[in-house]
Design a protein around this motif. Structure first.
Motif, PDB file in Angstrom:
ATOM      1  N   ALA A 116       0.837  -1.196   0.000  1.00  0.00           N
ATOM      2  CA  ALA A 116       0.000   0.000   0.000  1.00  0.00           C
ATOM      3  C   ALA A 116       0.872   1.247   0.000  1.00  0.00           C
ATOM      4  CB  ALA A 116      -0.907  -0.012   1.232  1.00  0.00           C
ATOM      5  N   PRO A 117       0.322   2.400  -0.399  1.00  0.00           N
ATOM      6  CA  PRO A 117       1.083   3.638  -0.294  1.00  0.00           C
ATOM      7  C   PRO A 117       1.590   3.857   1.126  1.00  0.00           C
ATOM      8  CG  PRO A 117      -0.881   3.992  -1.598  1.00  0.00           C
ATOM      9  CD  PRO A 117      -0.990   2.606  -1.042  1.00  0.00           C
ATOM     10  N   GLY A 118       2.853   4.246   1.239  1.00  0.00           N
ATOM     11  CA  GLY A 118       3.488   4.406   2.535  1.00  0.00           C
ATOM     12  C   GLY A 118       4.331   3.218   2.945  1.00  0.00           C
ATOM     13  N   THR A 119       4.197   2.099   2.208  1.00  0.00           N
ATOM     14  CA  THR A 119       4.982   0.905   2.509  1.00  0.00           C
ATOM     15  C   THR A 119       6.378   1.037   1.926  1.00  0.00           C
ATOM     16  OG1 THR A 119       2.989  -0.463   2.435  1.00  0.00           O
ATOM     17  CG2 THR A 119       5.109  -1.606   2.254  1.00  0.00           C
ATOM     18  N   THR A 120       7.398   0.647   2.691  1.00  0.00           N
ATOM     19  CA  THR A 120       8.774   0.637   2.212  1.00  0.00           C
ATOM     20  C   THR A 120       9.130  -0.783   1.791  1.00  0.00           C
ATOM     21  OG1 THR A 120       9.440   2.461   3.653  1.00  0.00           O
ATOM     22  CG2 THR A 120      11.191   1.038   2.816  1.00  0.00           C
ATOM     23  N   ILE A 121       9.628  -0.923   0.557  1.00  0.00           N
ATOM     24  CA  ILE A 121      10.011  -2.235   0.050  1.00  0.00           C
ATOM     25  C   ILE A 121      11.460  -2.187  -0.420  1.00  0.00           C
ATOM     26  CG2 ILE A 121       7.664  -2.842  -0.633  1.00  0.00           C
ATOM     27  CD1 ILE A 121       8.394  -2.227  -3.501  1.00  0.00           C
ATOM     28  N   THR A 122      12.103  -3.334  -0.407  1.00  0.00           N
ATOM     29  CA  THR A 122      13.506  -3.422  -0.802  1.00  0.00           C
ATOM     30  C   THR A 122      13.630  -3.777  -2.271  1.00  0.00           C
ATOM     31  OG1 THR A 122      13.593  -5.750  -0.147  1.00  0.00           O
ATOM     32  CG2 THR A 122      14.221  -4.112   1.504  1.00  0.00           C
ATOM     33  N   VAL A 123      14.783  -3.461  -2.838  1.00  0.00           N
ATOM     34  CA  VAL A 123      15.055  -3.819  -4.232  1.00  0.00           C
ATOM     35  C   VAL A 123      14.990  -5.344  -4.366  1.00  0.00           C
ATOM     36  CG1 VAL A 123      16.841  -3.883  -6.018  1.00  0.00           C
ATOM     37  CG2 VAL A 123      16.447  -1.790  -4.714  1.00  0.00           C
ATOM     38  N   GLY A 124      14.249  -5.801  -5.376  1.00  0.00           N
ATOM     39  CA  GLY A 124      14.086  -7.234  -5.594  1.00  0.00           C
ATOM     40  C   GLY A 124      12.819  -7.803  -5.002  1.00  0.00           C
ATOM     41  N   ALA A 125      12.111  -7.012  -4.181  1.00  0.00           N
ATOM     42  CA  ALA A 125      10.861  -7.480  -3.593  1.00  0.00           C
ATOM     43  C   ALA A 125       9.734  -7.346  -4.612  1.00  0.00           C
ATOM     44  CB  ALA A 125      10.535  -6.672  -2.332  1.00  0.00           C
ATOM     45  N   PRO A 126       8.698  -8.207  -4.542  1.00  0.00           N
ATOM     46  CA  PRO A 126       7.571  -8.117  -5.483  1.00  0.00           C
ATOM     47  C   PRO A 126       6.916  -6.747  -5.429  1.00  0.00           C
ATOM     48  CG  PRO A 126       7.503 -10.198  -4.298  1.00  0.00           C
ATOM     49  CD  PRO A 126       8.562  -9.363  -3.630  1.00  0.00           C
ATOM     50  N   LEU A 127       6.605  -6.212  -6.605  1.00  0.00           N
ATOM     51  CA  LEU A 127       5.987  -4.894  -6.699  1.00  0.00           C
ATOM     52  C   LEU A 127       4.578  -4.996  -7.272  1.00  0.00           C
ATOM     53  CD1 LEU A 127       6.475  -1.858  -6.245  1.00  0.00           C
ATOM     54  CD2 LEU A 127       7.347  -1.729  -8.588  1.00  0.00           C
ATOM     55  N   ILE A 128       4.439  -5.670  -8.419  1.00  0.00           N
ATOM     56  CA  ILE A 128       3.146  -5.782  -9.077  1.00  0.00           C
ATOM     57  C   ILE A 128       3.104  -7.094  -9.854  1.00  0.00           C
ATOM     58  CG2 ILE A 128       3.942  -4.476 -11.081  1.00  0.00           C
ATOM     59  CD1 ILE A 128       1.115  -3.360 -11.395  1.00  0.00           C
ATOM     60  N   THR A 129       1.944  -7.754  -9.860  1.00  0.00           N
ATOM     61  CA  THR A 129       1.763  -8.985 -10.615  1.00  0.00           C
ATOM     62  C   THR A 129       0.758  -8.741 -11.728  1.00  0.00           C
ATOM     63  OG1 THR A 129       2.275 -10.388  -8.714  1.00  0.00           O
ATOM     64  CG2 THR A 129       1.050 -11.407 -10.510  1.00  0.00           C
ATOM     65  N   VAL A 130       1.114  -9.182 -12.930  1.00  0.00           N
ATOM     66  CA  VAL A 130       0.300  -8.957 -14.114  1.00  0.00           C
ATOM     67  C   VAL A 130       0.042 -10.284 -14.798  1.00  0.00           C
ATOM     68  CG1 VAL A 130       0.191  -7.825 -16.362  1.00  0.00           C
ATOM     69  CG2 VAL A 130       1.249  -6.642 -14.436  1.00  0.00           C
ATOM     70  N   ALA A 131      -1.221 -10.530 -15.177  1.00  0.00           N
ATOM     71  CA  ALA A 131      -1.570 -11.728 -15.933  1.00  0.00           C
ATOM     72  C   ALA A 131      -1.538 -11.389 -17.409  1.00  0.00           C
ATOM     73  CB  ALA A 131      -2.951 -12.238 -15.531  1.00  0.00           C
ATOM     74  N   ALA A 132      -0.744 -12.144 -18.170  1.00  0.00           N
ATOM     75  CA  ALA A 132      -0.619 -11.893 -19.603  1.00  0.00           C
ATOM     76  C   ALA A 132      -1.960 -12.135 -20.282  1.00  0.00           C
ATOM     77  CB  ALA A 132       0.447 -12.792 -20.205  1.00  0.00           C
ATOM     78  N   PRO A 133      -2.336 -11.302 -21.258  1.00  0.00           N
ATOM     79  CA  PRO A 133      -3.626 -11.480 -21.942  1.00  0.00           C
ATOM     80  C   PRO A 133      -3.592 -12.674 -22.887  1.00  0.00           C
ATOM     81  CG  PRO A 133      -2.385  -9.746 -22.997  1.00  0.00           C
ATOM     82  CD  PRO A 133      -1.580 -10.168 -21.793  1.00  0.00           C
ATOM     83  N   GLU A 134      -4.757 -13.311 -23.055  1.00  0.00           N
ATOM     84  CA  GLU A 134      -4.879 -14.356 -24.068  1.00  0.00           C
ATOM     85  C   GLU A 134      -4.828 -13.714 -25.441  1.00  0.00           C
ATOM     86  OE1 GLU A 134      -4.994 -17.602 -23.703  1.00  0.00           O
ATOM     87  OE2 GLU A 134      -4.777 -17.414 -21.549  1.00  0.00           O
ATOM     88  N   PRO A 135      -4.242 -14.380 -26.431  1.00  0.00           N
ATOM     89  CA  PRO A 135      -4.134 -13.785 -27.770  1.00  0.00           C
ATOM     90  C   PRO A 135      -5.467 -13.372 -28.349  1.00  0.00           C
ATOM     91  CG  PRO A 135      -2.755 -15.732 -27.588  1.00  0.00           C
ATOM     92  CD  PRO A 135      -3.581 -15.688 -26.349  1.00  0.00           C
ATOM     93  N   ALA A 136      -6.569 -14.075 -27.960  1.00  0.00           N
ATOM     94  CA  ALA A 136      -7.855 -13.808 -28.589  1.00  0.00           C
ATOM     95  C   ALA A 136      -8.669 -12.769 -27.844  1.00  0.00           C
ATOM     96  CB  ALA A 136      -8.675 -15.109 -28.679  1.00  0.00           C
ATOM     97  N   VAL A 137      -8.163 -12.269 -26.736  1.00  0.00           N
ATOM     98  CA  VAL A 137      -8.940 -11.313 -25.954  1.00  0.00           C
ATOM     99  C   VAL A 137      -9.153 -10.045 -26.757  1.00  0.00           C
ATOM    100  CG1 VAL A 137      -8.949  -9.856 -23.906  1.00  0.00           C
ATOM    101  CG2 VAL A 137      -8.174 -12.226 -23.757  1.00  0.00           C
ATOM    102  N   ALA A 138     -10.401  -9.617 -26.817  1.00  0.00           N
ATOM    103  CA  ALA A 138     -10.713  -8.406 -27.575  1.00  0.00           C
ATOM    104  C   ALA A 138     -10.704  -7.217 -26.640  1.00  0.00           C
ATOM    105  CB  ALA A 138     -12.093  -8.538 -28.229  1.00  0.00           C
ATOM    106  N   GLY A 139     -10.432  -6.047 -27.195  1.00  0.00           N
ATOM    107  CA  GLY A 139     -10.481  -4.818 -26.404  1.00  0.00           C
ATOM    108  C   GLY A 139      -9.311  -4.641 -25.489  1.00  0.00           C
ATOM    109  N   GLY A 140      -8.239  -5.373 -25.716  1.00  0.00           N
ATOM    110  CA  GLY A 140      -7.090  -5.240 -24.841  1.00  0.00           C
ATOM    111  C   GLY A 140      -6.376  -3.939 -25.016  1.00  0.00           C
ATOM    112  N   GLY A 141      -6.651  -3.253 -26.129  1.00  0.00           N
ATOM    113  CA  GLY A 141      -6.009  -1.958 -26.322  1.00  0.00           C
ATOM    114  C   GLY A 141      -4.725  -2.088 -27.100  1.00  0.00           C
TER     115      GLY A 141
END
Length: 436
Positions: free
Chosen positions: A65-90
């Motif tokens: 959360a905002p205000g949290t201190t994290i170290t280099v190498g620690a998880p920051l954000i997780t993203v799920a890759a889109p399926e090739p057929a997904v429409a409207g992905g931009g």
């Protein structure tokens, strides 16, 4: 169904920085991001940094959360890759997937992926993440200094952004409430004489907070300097009348390229370091041994007071710049320091620091050396004082110069020679032309 999940970890922010504080998320869980979109603002001990994500897809988790201190190498954000057929992905996601699995190929070193065409996502998404809408580093620092919890504030700015006046109003209200509570808590008991008296009580506190960010970095560096460096200070009063006149003459001759006193003092300092290279050095530890490191170029740092604290931007390779070029770089770095946009590279690499504390209306100081440098030149205010010129009393513009130096690097003779050379150039700046 979402594709493979990729976790982006806090990258190496450069210059030995090991941690950062999350300031504000630009995205929320469930949002779609493109390759190299800026997803979060973090604050290091050096600067506020926009961090882009090298993966494209849908955000599944924000690690902190905002205000949290994290170290280099620690998880920051997780993203799920889109399926090739997904429409409207931009277009961002489509382009990322076509480029090879929706992932950036840029190297994550420094303060981003190095992509020169970083796309900024709308700041309105910060509200979706539930984070307080504090977009200014100055406002965040003010809230910390006054012990104000921005999470309970309602912003009066556009879109609910929390402004300086919101923090100031909350701080005044909190202080008034604290005083009132303290007064109500005073127990009154009768004395033996029959005259009531108030029982002793501790002074009320209006807030406690840990040192963090820039303030923590300043504290650590200054404490280390005093622990490790056997410093000494020498000073001299000088007639700066000719220096002020030189500044005025340069401004008249080239009004489109303004040169201030700081630039002239910087030019003199660089010339002095070329003549006395022993002070353009530092002491380093090699196991149990100490090693004297002599620097081949001048990284001229200068102290700049900002709302975030004292920072020291650095003019790299200052010996290669003309006076006008040095003035322009000092102005650029000063503006960046006040805006809170200095990069880590712009506040590191210094070999000598110039501190014009005269802007605070004081005459002298014994400043602490900016570790691991070997010396710091301080300049007091320039004021009219009686001065003897050619045996006659006159009113001149006088300032005090002080040099604090690492006694391991040189002795008083070298330090005195350096300071005397600077003083001579201040009193007769035209003499500097002989060394240029």
């Amino acid at each position: 169904m979402p594709g493979e999940e990729r976790t982006f970890r806090l990258p190496d922010l450069g210059e030995g920085l090991t941690e950062a504080e999350i300031v504000a998320w630009r995205v929320a869980e469930g949002d779609l991001v493109g390759v190299d979109d800026v997803v979060v603002d973090v604050e290091t001990a050096k600067a506020t940094v926009e961090v882009p994500c090298p993966h494209a897809g849908r955000v599944t988790k924000l690690h902190g959360a905002p205000g949290t201190t994290i170290t280099v190498g620690a998880p920051l954000i997780t993203v799920a890759a889109p399926e090739p057929a997904v429409a409207g992905g931009g277009p961002d996601i489509a382009a990322g997937a076509a480029a090879g699995g929706a992932e950036s190929g840029a190297v994550l070193v420094g303060y981003g992926t190095g992509n020169a065409s970083l796309r900024r996502r709308s700041r309105s998404r910060t509200a979706h993440a539930g984070a307080p809408r504090v977009l200014s580093p100055v406002v965040r620092r003010l809230a910390r200094d006054r012990g104000v919890d921005v999470r309970v504030l309602s912003g009066s700015g556009p879109g609910g952004v929390i402004l300086r006046r919101d923090v100031e109003s909350a701080g005044v209200a909190a202080h008034a409430a604290g005083v009132a509570n303290g007064a109500a808590a005073h127990d009154v008991a009768p004395a033996s004489s029959g005259v009531p008296h108030r029982r002793p009580h501790p002074t009320p506190s209006i807030g406690r907070e840990p040192l963090s960010g820039v303030r923590r970095a300043i504290a650590d560096k200054l404490a280390r300097s005093r622990r490790e460096i056997p410093d000494a200070t020498t000073w001299v009063d000088v007639d700066a009348t000719a220096l002020v006149e030189a500044r005025d003459a340069l401004r008249t001759a080239a009004p489109d390229r303004p040169v201030g006193l700081l630039a002239l003092l910087g030019r003199i300092t660089v010339a002095a370091l070329v003549r006395f290279p022993a002070l353009n050095a530092s002491v380093d530890a090699d196991g149990d041994d100490l090693v004297l490191v002599r620097h081949g170029s001048v990284g001229l740092g200068f102290a700049a007071q900002t709302d975030r604290g004292l920072v020291v931007p650095v003019v790299r390779d200052a010996q290669d710049l003309s006076t006008a070029e040095l003035a322009a770089e000092l102005a650029r770095l000063t503006d960046a320091a006040r805006a809170g946009t200095l990069t880590p590279a712009e506040v590191t690499g210094g070999t000598f620091t110039l501190n014009n504390y005269g802007v605070f209306g004081v005459d002298g100081s014994t400043p602490i050396i900016n570790h691991p440098e070997a010396a710091l030149l301080g300049v007091g205010r320039i004021v009219d004082k009686p001065w003897v010129v050619d045996g006659q009393l006159a009113v001149r513009k006088v300032t005090q110069l002080s040099l604090t130096f690492d006694h391991r690097v040189c002795d008083g003779g070298v330090a005195g020679g350096f300071l005397r050379y600077v003083a001579d150039c201040v009193e007769s700046p035209l003499g500097l032309l002989l060394d240029l």
